[in-house]
Design a protein around this motif. Structure first.
Motif, PDB file in Angstrom:
ATOM      1  N   MET A   1       0.816  -1.083  -0.129  1.00 50.16           N
ATOM      2  CA  MET A   1       0.068  -0.004  -0.067  1.00 50.16           C
ATOM      3  C   MET A   1       0.940   1.274  -0.065  1.00 50.16           C
ATOM      4  SD  MET A   1      -3.159   0.293  -0.141  1.00 50.16           S
ATOM      5  CE  MET A   1      -4.664   1.068   0.176  1.00 50.16           C
ATOM      6  N   ASP A   2       2.073   1.224   0.788  1.00 45.89           N
ATOM      7  CA  ASP A   2       2.919   2.203   0.729  1.00 45.89           C
ATOM      8  C   ASP A   2       3.433   2.663  -0.751  1.00 45.89           C
ATOM      9  OD1 ASP A   2       2.588   2.688   3.291  1.00 45.89           O
ATOM     10  OD2 ASP A   2       4.192   1.430   3.975  1.00 45.89           O
ATOM     11  N   GLY A   3       3.926   1.306  -1.524  1.00 43.30           N
ATOM     12  CA  GLY A   3       4.359   1.590  -2.793  1.00 43.30           C
ATOM     13  C   GLY A   3       3.434   2.462  -3.651  1.00 43.30           C
ATOM     14  N   LEU A   4       2.043   2.466  -3.474  1.00 45.81           N
ATOM     15  CA  LEU A   4       0.991   3.143  -4.438  1.00 45.81           C
ATOM     16  C   LEU A   4       0.781   4.261  -3.741  1.00 45.81           C
ATOM     17  CD1 LEU A   4      -1.228   2.393  -6.273  1.00 45.81           C
ATOM     18  CD2 LEU A   4      -2.749   2.104  -4.561  1.00 45.81           C
ATOM     19  N   ALA A   5       1.203   4.534  -2.612  1.00 46.04           N
ATOM     20  CA  ALA A   5       0.954   6.042  -2.234  1.00 46.04           C
ATOM     21  C   ALA A   5       2.287   6.918  -2.667  1.00 46.04           C
ATOM     22  CB  ALA A   5       0.898   6.047  -0.856  1.00 46.04           C
ATOM     23  N   ASP A   6       3.562   6.148  -2.585  1.00 48.59           N
ATOM     24  CA  ASP A   6       4.803   6.711  -3.182  1.00 48.59           C
ATOM     25  C   ASP A   6       4.577   7.177  -4.532  1.00 48.59           C
ATOM     26  OD1 ASP A   6       5.732   6.631  -0.656  1.00 48.59           O
ATOM     27  OD2 ASP A   6       6.868   4.810  -1.017  1.00 48.59           O
ATOM     28  N   LEU A   7       3.867   6.213  -5.383  1.00 51.16           N
ATOM     29  CA  LEU A   7       3.784   6.424  -6.789  1.00 51.16           C
ATOM     30  C   LEU A   7       2.819   7.658  -7.136  1.00 51.16           C
ATOM     31  CD1 LEU A   7       4.198   5.110  -9.606  1.00 51.16           C
ATOM     32  CD2 LEU A   7       2.336   3.966  -9.277  1.00 51.16           C
ATOM     33  N   ALA A   8       1.722   7.630  -6.334  1.00 59.06           N
ATOM     34  CA  ALA A   8       0.949   8.900  -6.595  1.00 59.06           C
ATOM     35  C   ALA A   8       1.632  10.172  -6.208  1.00 59.06           C
ATOM     36  CB  ALA A   8      -0.389   8.552  -5.698  1.00 59.06           C
ATOM     37  N   SER A   9       2.372  10.078  -4.975  1.00 58.18           N
ATOM     38  CA  SER A   9       2.974  11.372  -4.651  1.00 58.18           C
ATOM     39  C   SER A   9       4.036  11.626  -5.682  1.00 58.18           C
ATOM     40  CB  SER A   9       3.525  11.503  -3.524  1.00 58.18           C
ATOM     41  OG  SER A   9       4.882  10.687  -3.432  1.00 58.18           O
ATOM     42  N   THR A  10       4.765  10.851  -6.270  1.00 58.39           N
ATOM     43  CA  THR A  10       5.766  11.042  -7.289  1.00 58.39           C
ATOM     44  C   THR A  10       4.986  11.596  -8.611  1.00 58.39           C
ATOM     45  OG1 THR A  10       7.080   9.157  -6.535  1.00 58.39           O
ATOM     46  CG2 THR A  10       7.621  10.118  -8.588  1.00 58.39           C
ATOM     47  N   ILE A  11       3.956  10.926  -8.814  1.00 58.50           N
ATOM     48  CA  ILE A  11       3.242  11.363  -9.947  1.00 58.50           C
ATOM     49  C   ILE A  11       2.897  12.704  -9.751  1.00 58.50           C
ATOM     50  CG2 ILE A  11       1.431  11.383 -11.490  1.00 58.50           C
ATOM     51  CD1 ILE A  11       1.830   8.103 -11.408  1.00 58.50           C
ATOM     52  N   GLY A  12       2.046  13.307  -8.769  1.00 54.02           N
ATOM     53  CA  GLY A  12       1.732  14.391  -8.445  1.00 54.02           C
ATOM     54  C   GLY A  12       2.912  15.385  -8.229  1.00 54.02           C
ATOM     55  N   ASN A  13       4.058  15.132  -7.745  1.00 52.37           N
ATOM     56  CA  ASN A  13       5.105  16.133  -7.539  1.00 52.37           C
ATOM     57  C   ASN A  13       5.620  16.345  -9.248  1.00 52.37           C
ATOM     58  OD1 ASN A  13       5.080  16.180  -5.055  1.00 52.37           O
ATOM     59  ND2 ASN A  13       6.547  14.595  -4.792  1.00 52.37           N
ATOM     60  N   ARG A  14       5.889  15.272  -9.935  1.00 54.83           N
ATOM     61  CA  ARG A  14       6.362  15.630 -11.224  1.00 54.83           C
ATOM     62  C   ARG A  14       5.389  16.375 -12.170  1.00 54.83           C
ATOM     63  NH1 ARG A  14       8.658   9.557 -12.963  1.00 54.83           N
ATOM     64  NH2 ARG A  14      10.458   9.518 -11.423  1.00 54.83           N
ATOM     65  N   PHE A  15       4.397  16.308 -11.968  1.00 61.33           N
ATOM     66  CA  PHE A  15       3.205  17.053 -12.814  1.00 61.33           C
ATOM     67  C   PHE A  15       3.352  18.536 -12.230  1.00 61.33           C
ATOM     68  CE2 PHE A  15      -0.968  18.793 -13.158  1.00 61.33           C
ATOM     69  CZ  PHE A  15      -1.083  18.845 -14.469  1.00 61.33           C
ATOM     70  N   ALA A  16       3.353  18.710 -10.987  1.00 61.17           N
ATOM     71  CA  ALA A  16       3.518  19.980 -10.603  1.00 61.17           C
ATOM     72  C   ALA A  16       4.744  20.615 -11.235  1.00 61.17           C
ATOM     73  CB  ALA A  16       3.119  20.304  -9.011  1.00 61.17           C
ATOM     74  N   THR A  17       5.795  19.926 -10.905  1.00 61.06           N
ATOM     75  CA  THR A  17       7.127  20.682 -11.421  1.00 61.06           C
ATOM     76  C   THR A  17       7.195  20.756 -12.892  1.00 61.06           C
ATOM     77  OG1 THR A  17       8.097  19.356  -9.825  1.00 61.06           O
ATOM     78  CG2 THR A  17       9.506  20.201 -11.287  1.00 61.06           C
ATOM     79  N   ASN A  18       6.518  19.866 -13.702  1.00 64.30           N
ATOM     80  CA  ASN A  18       6.775  20.160 -15.120  1.00 64.30           C
ATOM     81  C   ASN A  18       5.834  21.239 -15.677  1.00 64.30           C
ATOM     82  OD1 ASN A  18       8.516  17.963 -15.675  1.00 64.30           O
ATOM     83  ND2 ASN A  18       7.015  16.451 -15.868  1.00 64.30           N
ATOM     84  N   LEU A  19       4.685  21.300 -14.872  1.00 66.43           N
ATOM     85  CA  LEU A  19       3.648  22.448 -15.055  1.00 66.43           C
ATOM     86  C   LEU A  19       4.163  23.840 -14.810  1.00 66.43           C
ATOM     87  CD1 LEU A  19       0.884  23.092 -16.423  1.00 66.43           C
ATOM     88  CD2 LEU A  19       0.103  22.848 -14.081  1.00 66.43           C
TER      89      LEU A  19
END
Length: 147
Positions: free
Chosen positions: A1-19
Motif C-alpha cells: 500500500m505504501d508503494g501505491l502512495a509513493d507512486l501517487a505522490s511521485t506522479i503529483g510532484n512531477r506534474f506540478a514541477t513540469n507544469l
C-alpha cells in the motif's frame, strides 16, 4: 500500500514541477507560437471535419452502389415469383406450325402443367387476399369502441 502512495505522490510532484517549469520558461516567442498553433487548429478544424465527412459519404455511396450491383446481379427465387406467365392453350397452333417453344411434351402434360400453374397462382392470390382482409379487419378493430 505504501508503494501505491509513493507512486501517487511521485506522479503529483512531477506534474506540478513540469507544469510550473513550462510556464516559467515561457518566452514571448513561445507564447506567440502556442497561440498561433491553437488558433490555426480552431480555424481549420471545422473545414477538416467537413472534408472528412465528404470523403466518408463518398465511400458509403460507393459501397452502397457496389452492394446494389451485386444484389441486381443475383436474382433469388423469391424475386421470380409473380413473374410466371401462364402459357396459353396453343397446342393446335404448335402442331400446325411444327414449332414448339419448350420441350416436346405431350398434349396432356402441357395441359397438366398449365392447370398446376393456374392452381398455384390462384392459391397465392387467395392467400394474399385473405391476409389483406385480415389487415383490413385489424384496421377496423382499432376504431371500434370496446366497452
Amino acid at each position: 500500500m505504501d508503494g501505491l502512495a509513493d507512486l501517487a505522490s511521485t506522479i503529483g510532484n512531477r506534474f506540478a514541477t513540469n507544469l510550473k517549469g513550462s510556464f516559467t520558461d515561457l518566452t514571448p516567442e513561445k507564447f506567440i507560437r502556442i497561440v498561433i498553433i491553437a488558433g490555426a487548429y480552431m480555424l481549420l478544424r471545422p473545414y477538416l471535419i467537413k472534408l472528412g465527412g465528404r470523403a466518408q459519404m463518398k465511400s458509403h455511396e460507393e459501397e452502397a452502389a457496389r452492394a446494389d450491383a451485386e444484389a441486381k446481379a443475383k436474382i433469388s427465387p423469391n424475386e421470380l415469383r409473380g413473374r410466371v406467365e401462364i402459357p396459353e392453350d396453343t397446342d393446335e397452333e404448335d402442331e400446325a406450325t411444327g414449332e414448339s417453344s419448350g420441350p416436346d411434351w405431350g398434349k396432356k402434360a402441357r395441359r397438366r402443367q398449365r392447370e398446376m400453374i393456374k392452381k398455384l397462382l390462384d392459391a397465392e392470390e387467395r392467400r394474399l387476399r385473405e391476409s389483406q382482409e385480415e389487415l383490413e379487419d385489424k384496421d377496423i378493430e382499432e376504431f371500434l369502441v370496446k366497452e
